[in-house]
Design an enzyme around this catalytic site. Structure first.
Site, PDB file in Angstrom:
ATOM      1  N   CYS A 172      18.027   0.123 -96.289  1.00 14.34           N
ATOM      2  CA  CYS A 172      18.485  -0.951 -97.178  1.00 14.34           C
ATOM      3  C   CYS A 172      17.751  -0.885 -98.509  1.00 14.34           C
ATOM      4  O   CYS A 172      16.660  -1.429 -98.655  1.00 14.34           O
ATOM      5  CB  CYS A 172      18.271  -2.313 -96.505  1.00 14.34           C
ATOM      6  SG  CYS A 172      18.867  -3.682 -97.509  1.00 14.34           S
ATOM      7  N   CYS A 175      17.087  -4.205-100.086  1.00 15.41           N
ATOM      8  CA  CYS A 175      15.959  -4.948 -99.499  1.00 15.41           C
ATOM      9  C   CYS A 175      14.620  -4.380 -99.979  1.00 15.41           C
ATOM     10  O   CYS A 175      13.701  -5.119-100.290  1.00 15.41           O
ATOM     11  CB  CYS A 175      15.937  -4.861 -97.970  1.00 15.41           C
ATOM     12  SG  CYS A 175      17.506  -4.970 -97.145  1.00 15.41           S
ATOM     13  N   ASP A 176      14.505  -3.064 -99.981  1.00 17.40           N
ATOM     14  CA  ASP A 176      13.181  -2.447-100.101  1.00 17.40           C
ATOM     15  C   ASP A 176      12.944  -1.668-101.393  1.00 17.40           C
ATOM     16  O   ASP A 176      11.809  -1.302-101.690  1.00 17.40           O
ATOM     17  CB  ASP A 176      12.969  -1.460 -98.926  1.00 17.40           C
ATOM     18  CG  ASP A 176      13.060  -2.155 -97.584  1.00 17.40           C
ATOM     19  OD1 ASP A 176      12.710  -3.342 -97.518  1.00 17.40           O
ATOM     20  OD2 ASP A 176      13.481  -1.513 -96.602  1.00 17.40           O
TER      21      ASP A 176
END
Ligand code: NAP
Length: 353
Positions: A172, A175-176
């Site tokens: 992701c 996300c990261d």
């Protein structure tokens, strides 16, 4: 006696559905999933995909700040993140995935949600009340069901990939991707679909170079996305290559990759601090076998636009299990809310309330 509503799943969709259902006096029962090795390995433990991520910077309502006192007061001690109890200087952050899920879970509990820490492994939607069977064989009857079991990111299954998950390997980018370890460093994206191009484009804002590794000589992504990748000077497409090994150390996490040509099997290594898998997701719908209409990829089909209805009356779906497109925490929470409202109306219309 049959439950009014049973919610299967414990990501943002499941907990939001529970909060709304509990506040509507539906006394929801949530099956949050079992804590077992099989679920750990496939990424389907309680609290879902968000529990596997780090910072969540795009869930509205959690700007950067110091949250120790809030988490301490909102969560029972046994469910607080370990760092809440230590006295170390707290990094200023908004909220991370596991914290966000604990907060949602607690909010549902506060309004009377009951929770079973087990999986539903079989359903019978051919009769009313519906019958759900848990992993250990117990059954529960339900007048309405909300399926919110989410999806899991596909990984290639390499041991080295598993070893460096959360230490450079991620599925992701949104996300990261903004984490310091990826800034001004080369990173790898595996895949050739829209997600891979989208992730590569997103990562190009932070990374020095994004190597987009695709197993063929043509991208699957839509034309406009392909063009975006081809025109981005920071994205280098590594055609006809697959990921052979993630390279790294315990101290630094990912330091590079070994790629293998899909044409002549030649290998090469590239330096990188991150490896992002974008090879699709698998919805967690196996337990529904033949009971609900699914699309060709296994996602539950919402049968009416702007509703969370499924092919069976009284069964509703929320979150990623029915959404292969947006896949965001906030959209999952949104459809979770809709599913509880839909269930409440359906129960009322059928004389169950
Ligand atoms: P996808 O379209 O199924 O693409 C998966 C990619 O991963 C393909 O290029 C595939 O290669 C590759 N792949 C699969 N298994 C692999 C393996 N074992 N080893 C190496 N490569 C592998 O999935 P997606 O990109 O996640 O997209 C899912 C859906 O969401 C699509 O309908 C997409 O259009 C949509 N979406 C849209 C947007 C947007 O419009 N902004 C963004 C994201 C997603 P092959 O091509 O060789 O099969």
């Amino acid at each position: 006696m049959a439950e009014k509503v049973v919610i299967i799943g414990s990501g943002p969709a499941g907990w939001t559905a529970a909060i709304y259902a509990a506040r509507a006096n539906l006394e929801p029962l949530v099956y949050e999933g079992a804590i077992i090795e099989e679920n750990r390995l496939q990424g389907t433990l309680p609290l879902g995909q968000l529990a596997l991520t780090t910072e969540v910077e795009n869930y509205p309502g959690f700007p950067s700040g110091k949250s120790r006192e809030f988490l301490k007061s909102a969560l029972p001690e046994e469910r607080q993140p370990y760092w809440v109890q230590d006295n170390k200087e707290q990094p200023s952050h908004g909220v991370n995935g596991p914290e966000l899920m604990e907060l949602m879970r607690q909010q549902a509990v506060n309004f009377g949600t009951r929770i079973v820490t087990d999986d539903i492994v079989k359903v019978d939607f051919s009769r009313q009340p519906f019958v759900l069977t848990a992993r250990e064989g117990q059954t529960v009857e339900a007048l309405a069901v909300i399926v919110a079991t989410g999806a899991r990111a596909n990984y290639l299954g390499l041991p080295s990939e598993d070893k460096y998950k959360n230490n450079g390997v991620s599925a992701c980018a949104v996300c990261d991707g903004a984490l310091p370890r990826f800034r001004n460093k080369p990173v790898i994206v595996i895949g050739g679909g829209d997600s891979a191009v989208e992730e590569a484009t997103y990562l190009s804002k932070f990374a020095s170079t994004v190597h987009l590794v695709h197993r063929r000589d043509r991208l699957r992504a839509s034309k406009i996305m392909q063009q975006r990748a081809l025109e981005n000077p920071k994205i280098k497409i590594q055609w006809n290559r697959g990921l052979d090994e993630v390279l790294g150390t315990d101290k630094d996490g990912v330091t590079g990759v070994r790629l293998k040509s899909t044409v002549d099997k030649q290998t090469e290594t590239l330096d990188a601090t991150g490896v992002f898998l974008a090879i699709g997701h698998t919805p967690n719908t196996k337990f529904l076998a033949g009971q609900l209409q699914l699309d060709d990829k296994g996602y539950i089909v919402w049968t009416k636009p702007a509703r969370t209805w499924t092919s069976v009356e009284g069964v509703f779906a929320a979150g990623d299990v029915a959404d292969s497109y947006y896949r965001q925490a906030v959209t999952a929470a949104g459809t979770g809310c809709m599913s509880a409202l839909d269930a409440e109306r359906w129960l009322a219309e059928h004389g169950h309330l």
